[in-house]
Scaffold this motif. Sequence first.
Motif: not given
Length: 704
Positions: A554-555, A560-564, A574-575
């Motif tokens: 997800f952006t 910034i990008k996030l995911r589990v 993690v970001v």
Amino acid sequence: MSDRLWLDRETWNTIDLKEVGTYIYADSAEDLMISYAVGDGPARVWDRTAEEMHDELWHAMDTPDNEVWAHNAQFDRAIHLGQHQQFLPPIDLERWRCSMAMALSHALPAGLADLCRVLRVPADMGKLADGKKLVRLFTQPQPANRKILRATRETHPAEWERFKQYAVNDITAMRECVKRMPNWNWDASAIAEWHLDQRINERGFQVDRELTQAGARAAITEKARIAQRFSELVQGQFTPGQREKFKAYLSQRLGFELDNTQSGTFQVMLRDPFLEPDVREMMELAIASNKTSTAKYAALDPAVSPDGRFRGGLQFAGAARTRRWAGRLFQPQNLPSRGLPKPEAIESYIEHLKAGTHDLFFDNLMLFGAAALRGCVIVPEGKKMPVADLSNIEGRVLAWIAQENWKLQAFRDYDAGTGPDLYNVTAVSILGGDPWNVPKHLRNAFGKVPDLASGYQGGVAGYQTFARAYGVKMADFWETIQQMIAPQHVEKARDNLASWGRPQLESLEISEIEWVASETCKLAWRARHPATQKFWYDLGGAAKRAIRNPGQVFTVGPFIKLRVVSNCGQKWLVVRLPSGRYLTYFEPHIVGQGRDETIAYWGEASEEDKTTRQWVRVFTHGGKMTGNCCQTIARDILAPAVGEAERRGYLPILTVHDEVLTETPDDDRYSAAGLVEILATNPDWAGGLPLAAAGFETYRYKKD
């Protein structure tokens, strides 16, 4: 073929490591045993009290390609470098690795036992439950009332064998933890930054010992004088620390219910010219008595090496989650920074303090004592100290990642000399008026306090924290607020108090006007920063979606990008930051439903209350995560700049938040301007971020 040498030491010394620090301790420490393993081979112990060095250990130390891993490797390096260790093979810094630094880089516990529990290391691989007891038995003198003052393998043979097993388990535990930890923030460049940290700690800084000793003596004397005088004023009824009694007494004297007896509250009230003299003095004494910073004089002096330098004052990635440096022993990150006397007055105080005449020429000795602490850091003869600081770096990073374009332009204009101070800009964005002509008290109240309190989604509580820090009471500006801030914000603030604010008002122990004034300024600030406000909510929403959809990316905004992800069977949010490094949140999950839904993860309680290192559930939200992003990005700008400064001959001796202190020859090849240029140069990944720095040259550290 290269391999990994896993290494751990158990040492004996008569001095306390916690009191003198790693490097003083290492000068006189005696190795008892070295536990080790080569690669995935069996863990063994070289008992130095009973046997010759193992050939396998010598060869592993002597092999240039072998990495050498230790938990808190700074300690093992310092012992290994000690003069008494000259018969051991040398190990170059570039070969060392630290499993504790690796853990801290991912917001995991520093202690090996705690790390084992969090990473679910099997009990047979972990640390022995009675390990601490065995360490106390064999590594330090026994209490004076014991028959045996030093326990050894001869006096306690059964316990010694158990101690050796403890040492073996340390190796298996460390090795297993490294296998289970992620390495997202432990790549070659991160390891190089840790090596830089080790060089800074080993270099240390020169200490003005005459000042530390004079400061320690003066602090004791002044504390006693304050206690005596306060007791005289209140006829011995209570001390400043007995807050409820003090609050009741002052409320009776003032004729109204006092909110609290905090220093910030007193500092605001002391501006009242009609305050009764004895009440004024009580408040001033209470503020002075709370200044624990002067205890740093006594803490620093015994940790100074014979060459006059203090070493080991920084902890790599010691600040929870953000990987910023933290202080150790001297704690330079906690030095007083607001409400200080002018530098010339502090320098004069230092001269008089050393001469023992400070009490004849200065009032408020605790304030001056705290202010002079920076002066303990000096440079040797023939050297100078260029110092530089990244200017408003968190505010700049926040505007950049949120794409608050008007503010980015305001920073660029200010840097070019064509725009006003940014706190002035914020103040007039709330109040209106001319940004080039904002009185200091309005700049603080409506510029500095809102920017610092609101940037990470802070509300009334945040306003109170920063208002106290800058000697401001928002209620004092209530008439101005009502006249200048849009009426809809004032009305909304009143509605918020009625609908949900009263419990907070009561917990903060503030007046209704103080609450509504703070809430009104918060609403006005947010209205002026729509992109920032959107970023908070987008980041929080993306974190929730990532938790619900493991593996999906997800952006948020352009950077910034996030995911589990899963690592060794454990989940991490993690970001990914623009620097390529990561914010990491262990075992993320969502608590509650609907409007009460909250992001949670597991981390150290010190993130919340700063008093304990227990591993607990921690709650967060988009604004708080935004703060993590900004502080970490600021760190990722500073750290490479510190390395570049070292390469150009500006030898770093300390970092304090976003400031770096260096030591250079006292000549024209080095200057504050040269150091500023290094810090203000954008990394390749930070295009469009308006960076700026400011600096000065000195021979004694000060707040410029």
